[in-house]
Write a protein that holds these residues in place. Structure first.
Motif, PDB file in Angstrom:
ATOM      1  N   THR A 171      59.524  33.118 -57.820  1.00 60.59           N
ATOM      2  CA  THR A 171      58.862  34.407 -58.058  1.00 60.59           C
ATOM      3  C   THR A 171      59.866  35.365 -58.664  1.00 60.59           C
ATOM      4  OG1 THR A 171      57.529  36.167 -57.077  1.00 60.59           O
ATOM      5  CG2 THR A 171      59.400  35.375 -55.788  1.00 60.59           C
ATOM      6  N   SER A 172      59.375  36.521 -59.038  1.00 53.63           N
ATOM      7  CA  SER A 172      60.241  37.594 -59.543  1.00 53.63           C
ATOM      8  C   SER A 172      59.698  38.910 -59.039  1.00 53.63           C
ATOM      9  CB  SER A 172      60.286  37.582 -61.079  1.00 53.63           C
ATOM     10  OG  SER A 172      59.029  37.902 -61.609  1.00 53.63           O
ATOM     11  N   GLN A 173      60.583  39.937 -58.991  1.00 54.59           N
ATOM     12  CA  GLN A 173      60.176  41.235 -58.467  1.00 54.59           C
ATOM     13  C   GLN A 173      60.960  42.325 -59.168  1.00 54.59           C
ATOM     14  OE1 GLN A 173      60.853  41.687 -54.283  1.00 54.59           O
ATOM     15  NE2 GLN A 173      59.872  43.702 -54.148  1.00 54.59           N
ATOM     16  N   LEU A 174      60.260  43.414 -59.536  1.00 48.38           N
ATOM     17  CA  LEU A 174      60.895  44.573 -60.154  1.00 48.38           C
ATOM     18  C   LEU A 174      60.961  45.686 -59.123  1.00 48.38           C
ATOM     19  CD1 LEU A 174      62.038  45.931 -62.717  1.00 48.38           C
ATOM     20  CD2 LEU A 174      59.701  46.686 -63.231  1.00 48.38           C
ATOM     21  N   GLN A 175      62.177  46.051 -58.703  1.00 50.14           N
ATOM     22  CA  GLN A 175      62.385  47.139 -57.743  1.00 50.14           C
ATOM     23  C   GLN A 175      62.896  48.353 -58.514  1.00 50.14           C
ATOM     24  OE1 GLN A 175      65.060  45.702 -54.739  1.00 50.14           O
ATOM     25  NE2 GLN A 175      63.537  44.339 -53.810  1.00 50.14           N
ATOM     26  N   LEU A 176      62.018  49.346 -58.686  1.00 50.59           N
ATOM     27  CA  LEU A 176      62.368  50.519 -59.474  1.00 50.59           C
ATOM     28  C   LEU A 176      63.101  51.544 -58.631  1.00 50.59           C
ATOM     29  CD1 LEU A 176      59.081  51.010 -61.526  1.00 50.59           C
ATOM     30  CD2 LEU A 176      61.229  49.962 -62.278  1.00 50.59           C
TER      31      LEU A 176
ATOM     32  N   GLN B  64      50.671  48.761 -61.070  1.00 52.21           N
ATOM     33  CA  GLN B  64      51.390  48.023 -60.036  1.00 52.21           C
ATOM     34  C   GLN B  64      52.051  46.793 -60.680  1.00 52.21           C
ATOM     35  OE1 GLN B  64      51.885  48.932 -56.924  1.00 52.21           O
ATOM     36  NE2 GLN B  64      53.145  47.123 -56.553  1.00 52.21           N
ATOM     37  N   PRO B  65      53.411  46.727 -60.699  1.00 57.65           N
ATOM     38  CA  PRO B  65      54.068  45.571 -61.324  1.00 57.65           C
ATOM     39  C   PRO B  65      53.874  44.305 -60.496  1.00 57.65           C
ATOM     40  CG  PRO B  65      55.709  47.121 -60.457  1.00 57.65           C
ATOM     41  CD  PRO B  65      54.366  47.742 -60.222  1.00 57.65           C
ATOM     42  N   GLN B  66      53.499  43.225 -61.147  1.00 59.22           N
ATOM     43  CA  GLN B  66      53.341  41.922 -60.520  1.00 59.22           C
ATOM     44  C   GLN B  66      54.145  40.892 -61.294  1.00 59.22           C
ATOM     45  OE1 GLN B  66      49.148  41.067 -60.405  1.00 59.22           O
ATOM     46  NE2 GLN B  66      48.690  42.616 -58.849  1.00 59.22           N
ATOM     47  N   SER B  67      54.549  39.842 -60.570  1.00 62.67           N
ATOM     48  CA  SER B  67      55.333  38.792 -61.202  1.00 62.67           C
ATOM     49  C   SER B  67      54.476  38.022 -62.191  1.00 62.67           C
ATOM     50  CB  SER B  67      55.911  37.847 -60.149  1.00 62.67           C
ATOM     51  OG  SER B  67      56.596  36.782 -60.778  1.00 62.67           O
ATOM     52  N   GLN B  68      54.998  37.843 -63.406  1.00 64.17           N
ATOM     53  CA  GLN B  68      54.292  37.121 -64.447  1.00 64.17           C
ATOM     54  C   GLN B  68      54.902  35.739 -64.700  1.00 64.17           C
ATOM     55  OE1 GLN B  68      54.373  39.878 -67.779  1.00 64.17           O
ATOM     56  NE2 GLN B  68      54.079  41.595 -66.349  1.00 64.17           N
ATOM     57  N   VAL B  69      55.963  35.397 -63.942  1.00 65.51           N
ATOM     58  CA  VAL B  69      56.619  34.087 -64.136  1.00 65.51           C
ATOM     59  C   VAL B  69      56.594  33.267 -62.833  1.00 65.51           C
ATOM     60  CG1 VAL B  69      58.104  34.969 -65.958  1.00 65.51           C
ATOM     61  CG2 VAL B  69      58.857  35.101 -63.582  1.00 65.51           C
ATOM     62  N   GLU B  70      55.742  33.629 -61.919  1.00 62.20           N
ATOM     63  CA  GLU B  70      55.705  32.940 -60.628  1.00 62.20           C
ATOM     64  C   GLU B  70      55.309  31.473 -60.819  1.00 62.20           C
ATOM     65  OE1 GLU B  70      53.509  33.595 -56.295  1.00 62.20           O
ATOM     66  OE2 GLU B  70      53.659  35.224 -57.757  1.00 62.20           O
ATOM     67  N   GLN B  71      56.071  30.575 -60.108  1.00 62.68           N
ATOM     68  CA  GLN B  71      55.846  29.129 -60.116  1.00 62.68           C
ATOM     69  C   GLN B  71      55.971  28.520 -61.527  1.00 62.68           C
ATOM     70  OE1 GLN B  71      55.695  27.651 -57.208  1.00 62.68           O
ATOM     71  NE2 GLN B  71      55.649  29.661 -56.179  1.00 62.68           N
TER      72      GLN B  71
ATOM     73  N   GLN C  43      66.375  47.385 -60.035  1.00 63.51           N
ATOM     74  CA  GLN C  43      66.894  46.021 -59.988  1.00 63.51           C
ATOM     75  C   GLN C  43      65.774  45.039 -60.318  1.00 63.51           C
ATOM     76  OE1 GLN C  43      68.399  45.768 -55.966  1.00 63.51           O
ATOM     77  NE2 GLN C  43      70.512  46.195 -56.624  1.00 63.51           N
ATOM     78  N   TYR C  44      66.228  43.884 -60.826  1.00 62.99           N
ATOM     79  CA  TYR C  44      65.300  42.805 -61.157  1.00 62.99           C
ATOM     80  C   TYR C  44      65.725  41.578 -60.361  1.00 62.99           C
ATOM     81  CZ  TYR C  44      62.580  39.507 -63.992  1.00 62.99           C
ATOM     82  OH  TYR C  44      61.698  38.546 -64.408  1.00 62.99           O
ATOM     83  N   LEU C  45      64.840  41.065 -59.477  1.00 64.45           N
ATOM     84  CA  LEU C  45      65.156  39.959 -58.569  1.00 64.45           C
ATOM     85  C   LEU C  45      64.438  38.693 -59.049  1.00 64.45           C
ATOM     86  CD1 LEU C  45      65.562  42.655 -56.880  1.00 64.45           C
ATOM     87  CD2 LEU C  45      65.200  41.234 -54.856  1.00 64.45           C
ATOM     88  N   ILE C  46      65.207  37.588 -59.090  1.00 63.04           N
ATOM     89  CA  ILE C  46      64.661  36.280 -59.485  1.00 63.04           C
ATOM     90  C   ILE C  46      64.940  35.295 -58.350  1.00 63.04           C
ATOM     91  CG2 ILE C  46      64.624  34.475 -61.245  1.00 63.04           C
ATOM     92  CD1 ILE C  46      66.004  36.512 -63.102  1.00 63.04           C
TER      93      ILE C  46
ATOM     94  N   VAL D  85      67.482  30.279 -54.040  1.00 65.54           N
ATOM     95  CA  VAL D  85      68.576  31.181 -54.439  1.00 65.54           C
ATOM     96  C   VAL D  85      67.959  32.421 -55.080  1.00 65.54           C
ATOM     97  CG1 VAL D  85      70.638  31.451 -55.835  1.00 65.54           C
ATOM     98  CG2 VAL D  85      70.115  29.234 -54.795  1.00 65.54           C
ATOM     99  N   THR D  86      68.384  33.572 -54.615  1.00 69.74           N
ATOM    100  CA  THR D  86      67.882  34.841 -55.165  1.00 69.74           C
ATOM    101  C   THR D  86      68.981  35.485 -56.005  1.00 69.74           C
ATOM    102  OG1 THR D  86      66.391  35.169 -53.298  1.00 69.74           O
ATOM    103  CG2 THR D  86      66.939  37.107 -54.653  1.00 69.74           C
ATOM    104  N   THR D  87      68.672  35.709 -57.249  1.00 70.88           N
ATOM    105  CA  THR D  87      69.612  36.356 -58.180  1.00 70.88           C
ATOM    106  C   THR D  87      69.160  37.781 -58.402  1.00 70.88           C
ATOM    107  OG1 THR D  87      70.113  34.266 -59.280  1.00 70.88           O
ATOM    108  CG2 THR D  87      70.621  36.290 -60.487  1.00 70.88           C
ATOM    109  N   VAL D  88      70.082  38.715 -58.205  1.00 72.65           N
ATOM    110  CA  VAL D  88      69.776  40.138 -58.361  1.00 72.65           C
ATOM    111  C   VAL D  88      70.459  40.643 -59.639  1.00 72.65           C
ATOM    112  CG1 VAL D  88      69.926  42.442 -57.352  1.00 72.65           C
ATOM    113  CG2 VAL D  88      69.599  40.425 -55.874  1.00 72.65           C
ATOM    114  N   VAL D  89      69.678  41.207 -60.540  1.00 78.07           N
ATOM    115  CA  VAL D  89      70.205  41.771 -61.785  1.00 78.07           C
ATOM    116  C   VAL D  89      69.990  43.284 -61.747  1.00 78.07           C
ATOM    117  CG1 VAL D  89      70.055  41.807 -64.294  1.00 78.07           C
ATOM    118  CG2 VAL D  89      69.693  39.662 -63.039  1.00 78.07           C
ATOM    119  N   THR D  90      71.069  44.017 -61.797  1.00 79.49           N
ATOM    120  CA  THR D  90      70.974  45.481 -61.815  1.00 79.49           C
ATOM    121  C   THR D  90      70.670  45.940 -63.237  1.00 79.49           C
ATOM    122  OG1 THR D  90      72.548  45.636 -59.992  1.00 79.49           O
ATOM    123  CG2 THR D  90      72.171  47.631 -61.313  1.00 79.49           C
ATOM    124  N   LEU D  91      69.564  46.662 -63.365  1.00 76.12           N
ATOM    125  CA  LEU D  91      69.186  47.161 -64.682  1.00 76.12           C
ATOM    126  C   LEU D  91      70.094  48.329 -65.079  1.00 76.12           C
ATOM    127  CD1 LEU D  91      65.304  47.112 -64.302  1.00 76.12           C
ATOM    128  CD2 LEU D  91      66.780  45.345 -65.252  1.00 76.12           C
ATOM    129  N   SER D  92      70.373  48.406 -66.356  1.00 71.21           N
ATOM    130  CA  SER D  92      71.287  49.447 -66.850  1.00 71.21           C
ATOM    131  C   SER D  92      70.660  50.818 -66.737  1.00 71.21           C
ATOM    132  CB  SER D  92      71.652  49.162 -68.308  1.00 71.21           C
ATOM    133  OG  SER D  92      70.489  49.179 -69.105  1.00 71.21           O
TER     134      SER D  92
END
Length: 1094
Positions: free
Chosen positions: A890-895, A904-911, A942-945, A959-966
């Motif tokens: 899954t993926s998640q956008l934490q603003l 409402q943001p929803q994951s578009q790449v789930e599974q 942040q963007y979580l994968i 494994v959860t990868t956290v990407v901090t948005l600029s």
């Protein structure tokens, strides 16, 4: 024959101006008169009329006017133009004579002063009897006059004064001496100029009236004279167009004259005068091509008019002066703004003038080669009493009158050098190719004039260019002249340098000449006096021998260093390291190759090589003292002797120091010593690994040559095959322990990545105390150090307590051939390339790069900033760099609080499962709410994968990868524009478009809107309008677009301008509007017939 004889007279070269004589002014003792005179002549600007003023006394005697001739029937002219005629009308005979007299209208003794003024006018007229010179009177008054017609007394007395002086009313002027003196003077000048114009017009008519009395049989000279006079008077009248026309006529007439020995010089002289005038006027009229064409015509017509063979030197002198004069005119025109080009500039004419000056010198030298007993008689019975003749170009001529040349030889050389110097300056300005030849000629002239210092300076200046361009025959000629100059001045170093080049491979001298020069060179090295150079006169050679004898006795000046890198000496040198690199435990080998190109064998005393590390210099020296008499003899050991045409090799070896490991050793110089301690020592110095001015081109030719070379003896080296290797690298000893790594790249984020290190000893003895240092290589980004953890224990998960580098891991002792394995576990918290270091006993590094996931944020169009409350898009791309499939759980956008989602943001790449190289993207619509004042940058979030390997078991941890948005730059915008339009259009169908303009400030906005036309649309609506929008209000603009073409089409462009915010560009506002739309083709209409058929 003086070189100045052919100088053009100054009255011909100056600009003719009307001559006005002023009388009655006491400029020495009268302050008022002095102020008047200064106003006439001081600080004359270009906009004032061209008049030449001169103050003359009242009783000045003017040139007497000859009796006017009533008939030319028996008159035979003696020449074309008198030598004093131009000067007479420029400086002696005025066009207007002005009498200044102090007299006010209300003067108490008016009658007496009027009578005195009339007397002075009569005296002036008497002195000008027979001339057409105009006379005017200027009354100097203390009071400012009243306007004309108001002062009846002044009018009455002015008329009375004109009658008494026999003047017209236009010849009487009043000059008040007030604060506006200069203004009155300028008005007077203009009036004087009109009177002068009338005078010269009268003179032109008078000269023209003579034409009807002339015939072409006996009066050919008068036709030329009259046309020249009319042209000159027209110049004085400032009528340059007519003046040029009459000069051209005079030039044609002068070449129609019958020429013979006695008048050829006069014809050439007058032709040169008239040609100068024509060319000057052409340049003045900004027609340089006409001037050049006229000069070429002039040279073509006159270059064959030589006359007597004994006077050929006189003709070349005249030709030289013609080219020099035209060059001066051309150069003056350039200074006034004319643009010259490489193919047409004054330098060519100066160069040709110098050529004729040289030819004149040679002809005069040949003509004066008579016996010393033959001399010209004194006094000269042909000289005129006044020293000058009556007509230009005439002289008291007789054959053999050239005795003056002997003492003018130096003056001729100086004249030629001056011309060549002018040509060189023009060549420099225009970047012309003949500048080097000009410098050589100047140097040779200085040599002939015995100014050897300047000659050497000029010749040395161009030698470098001739070496670079490989003009060997020219270089040899210049070197021969330079060698002669250095011998006559006893310059030891220059003499040695030029001798070394003249006996070398670049010289084109014959072998016997080279042999003589080499023997002289050896004499100089032995501190002896060399033999005189050829072509040296006896007196100069004797003086030079005395100078050389003095040089022999000087102490402390017997050592010279010659930088041969810029020359082509008779000894060639190449130095090379035998390998581009040497191990520290191998000796460094260096070879120096020497080759002599001189006629005779030569011995040297010392050879030394200088290296970048000076500690090795003492190990690279060959030295063998020799006696002076052995320089040209073969050595008993033959080690220090160079045989012409054979290559000599000198080998050097040394062991590099351990501190030089990893450093480069370079050859900085090679020095070869010729001579001996009891004579003169000359050090030939080559920078770097050798080579001279000709070596690079010779190496290029050798590389291009495909000629097959036969086998040569091992002891013989072919010179062209030797290349310079001026540097080598000292490298460490080859390691004898092998280190191998075993792993499966790339390492994935947050996994315990295993690396197996295999160490095997290939040493012949037991290796003790083997230690392994493994982990992240130091010196990389600090963030990598904090996100990389290394351990030897693979059963536990690494955390922040584990280091990034494990130093000195004990391995123990290794027997020969023994192999040991160690497992290393690495956990990388963040993705990115890393360099790992593995060090066993001595340094060995292996680079390992692993890349799991590359996450990159971007928009459809790159935005360097966003605007408050304006929607924008955020798009993320997830690129898999793993060789195994990845399962995106899954993926998640934490603003962040400073950012809001439009929905409402929803994951578009789930599974989604990504294969290697595949990419998954998500798109979110965001908006930035109002921020605090002064805030320019806000966090995005942040963007979580969440992911795992697809090949692992189902219960593998995620494994959860956290990407901090600029962070993004945030700005407020005073006006927001958006459009409502259909998703597509159709050809020839109306399409409504509604623009919404919203004022987002607290001020009333004045908005200017315009719609630009488009080839793809017609539209209806306001093309240009000015709106006023209240704070927070919104304005709508409705348009109907009518598409004309199908496909993707550019919409008509909307331009918006804010009067209160001029810094906000229309281009910025247009970013919020769509720029293109898809237009469908026009559909077919179904008619009744087609329906029935269906």
């Amino acid at each position: 024959m003086s070189p100045t004889q052919w100088d053009l007279p100054p009255e011909l070269c100056c600009r003719p101006m009307a001559f006005v004589a002023l009388t009655g002014l006491d400029v020495t003792y009268n302050a008022i008169h002095r102020a008047i005179w200064d106003a006439f002549c001081a600080n004359r600007r270009a906009d004032r009329v061209p008049i030449s003023f001169k103050v003359l006394p009242g009783d000045h005697e003017y040139p007497k006017c000859r009796t006017k001739r009533t008939s030319y029937e028996w008159y035979i002219p003696k020449g074309i133009l008198k030598t004093g005629w131009m000067n007479k009308h420029l400086n002696l005979v005025p066009a207007l004579l002005v009498l200044f007299y102090e007299l006010d209208w209300d003067d108490a003794v008016w009658k007496e002063k009027q009578s005195e003024c009339a007397t002075k006018v009569e005296i002036v007229r008497t002195s000008l009897q027979g001339r057409n010179t105009k006379v005017a009177v200027v009354l100097i008054q203390k009071k400012t006059p009243l306007p004309p017609g108001e002062d009846l007394v002044a009018s009455e007395r002015a008329a009375s004064l004109c009658n008494a002086c026999d003047l017209s009313g236009k010849s009487l002027f009043v000059l008040p001496h007030t604060d506006h003196l200069v203004g009155y003077i300028i008005r007077l000048e203009n009036a004087f100029y009109e009177h002068a114009q009338t005078y010269y017009y009268t003179e032109i008519r008078r000269v023209k009236s003579h034409k009807e009395f002339l015939n072409k049989t006996t009066h050919q000279l008068l036709f030329v004279r009259h046309q020249f006079k009319i042209a000159f008077f027209s110049e004085l009248k400032q009528d340059t167009q007519n003046s040029l026309k009459y000069y051209r006529t005079a030039y044609s007439l002068v070449h129609e004259l019958r020429t013979h020995e006695t008048n050829m010089l006069e014809i050439k002289t007058m032709a040169g005068f008239i040609n100068y005038k024509i060319c000057r006027l052409c340049f003045q009229h900004n027609t340089p091509l006409d001037a050049i064409a006229q000069f070429r015509k002039h040279i073509d017509l006159c270059k064959k008019k030589i006359g007597s063979a004994e006077l050929a030197f006189e003709h070349t002198a005249w030709m030289s002066k013609q080219f020099q004069s035209f060059g001066d005119l051309f150069d003056e025109a350039i200074k006034l703004g004319l643009t010259a080009i490489q193919t047409q500039n004054p330098g060519f004419y100066y160069q040709q003038a110098a050529y004729y000056a040289q030819e004149r010198k040679q002809q005069a030298t040949h003509l004066c080669a008579h016996e010393a007993s033959v001399s010209y008689p004194t006094p000269d019975h042909l000289e005129t009493p006044s020293g000058a003749l009556d007509f230009y170009g005439q002289r008291a001529w007789r054959q053999g009158h050239q005795s003056e040349y002997a003492h003018l030889n130096t003056a001729l050389s100086a004249l030629k050098v001056t011309l060549q110097g002018n040509a060189y300056l023009q060549a420099l300005n225009q970047q012309c190719s003949f500048k080097k030849n000009t410098v050589v000629q100047m140097g040779e002239e200085y040599n002939h004039a015995k100014d050897y210092t300047k000659a050497l300076k000029l010749l040395d200046y161009v030698m470098c260019d001739y070496r670079t361009e490989r003009w060997w025959s020219l270089l040899t000629s210049i070197l021969s002249t330079a060698l002669r100059c250095s011998y006559l001045m006893a310059h030891v170093k220059d003499y040695i340098t030029y001798s070394m080049e003249l006996v070398g491979r670049a010289s084109t001298l014959r072998e016997e000449q080279k042999s003589r020069i080499e023997k002289n060179l050896i004499k100089v090295l032995m501190n002896e006096v060399p033999e005189a150079e050829p072509d040296c006169d006896q007196a100069s050679a004797k003086a030079a021998q005395a100078l050389w004898s003095d040089r022999m006795s000087l102490a402390g000046s017997n050592e010279f260093t010659i930088e041969v890198q810029d020359y082509v000496p008779f000894v060639q040198c190449k130095a090379k390291f035998l390998s581009p690199s040497f191990h520290v435990d191998d000796p460094v080998q260096l070879h120096v190759y020497l080759r002599a190109d001189c006629p005779h064998p030569v011995r040297f005393s010392k050879l030394c090589v200088s290296l970048s590390n000076q500690e090795y210099n003492q190990l690279c020296v060959v030295e063998e003292p020799c006696k002076s008499q052995e320089i040209l003899e073969a050595s008993s050991q033959e080690n220090m002797c160079l045989v012409p045409g054979k290559t000599r090799i000198y080998s050097f070896k040394f062991v590099a120091k351990t501190e030089d490991v990893g450093k480069k050793i370079e050859i900085t110089a090679v020095d070869l010593m010729l001579g001996s301690d009891n004579g003169r020592c000359v050090f030939l110095n080559w920078r770097g690994g050798g080579g001279d001015a000709a070596s690079s081109h010779e190496a290029l030719l050798a590389a291009r040559s495909f000629k097959s070379r036969g086998r040569v003896p091992e002891q013989h080296v072919e010179w062209d095959t030797v290349s310079i290797q001026a540097s080598t690298m000292i490298i460490s000893r080859i390691p004898k322990i092998s280190v191998q790594l075993s792993h499966e790249p790339p390492a994935l984020n947050n996994e315990m990545y295993r690396i197996t290190v295999s160490i095997q000893s290939n040493e012949e003895t037991v290796t003790k105390d083997v230690k392994l240092t493994a982990g992240l290589k130091p010196g990389q980004d600090a963030n990598l150090t904090q996100s990389t953890h290394v351990t030897l224990n693979g059963l536990e998960m690494c955390d922040e307590s584990h280091p990034a580098l494990l130093p000195d891991i004990a391995i123990g002792d290794l027997q020969p051939g023994e192999k040991v394995e160690k497992c290393l576990y690495v956990r990388c918290v963040t993705p990115g390339a890393r360099i790992f270091l593995f060090h066993v006993a001595y340094a060995l590094s292996t680079k390992v790069e692993g890349k799991d996931i590359t996450c990159r944020c971007h928009k459809f169009e790159h935005l360097d900033r966003v605007y408050v409350d304006i929607p924008f898009l955020l798009m993320t791309d997830i690129l898999s760099a793993s060789p195994w499939p990845l399962h995106l759980v899954t993926s998640q956008l934490q603003l962040a609080p400073t950012m809001a989602a439009m929905d409402q943001p929803q994951s578009q790449v789930e599974q989604v499962v990504l294969q290697t190289g595949e990419c998954a993207s998500e798109c979110f619509s965001l908006q930035c709410p109002p921020v605090l004042n002064g805030t320019s940058s806000v966090a995005s979030g942040q963007y979580l994968i969440s992911w795992k390997r697809k090949s692992w078991c189902a219960d593998a941890p995620v494994v959860t990868t956290v990407v901090t948005l600029s962070h993004v730059m945030v700005e407020t915008i005073p006006l927001y524009v958006h459009a409502e339009l259909p998703s597509f259009g159709r050809v020839r169908e109306s399409m409504p478009v509604r623009y919404h303009i919203q004022n987002r400030t607290g001020l009333v906005q004045d908005v200017e809107m315009s719609v630009e036309p488009s080839d793809a649309f017609m539209f209806s609506g306001l093309k240009q309008v000015r709106l006023r929008i209240l704070p927070g209000a919104e304005q709508e603009m409705l348009y109907n677009f009518y598409p004309l073409m199908a496909g993707y089409q550019n919409l008509p462009q909307l331009n918006i301008g804010l009067l209160r915010f001029p810094a906000v560009s229309g281009q910025l506002l247009r970013r919020f509007l769509p720029s293109r739309i898809f237009v469908k083709p026009q559909g077919r209409q179904a008619d009744d017939a087609s329906i029935a058929a269906a």
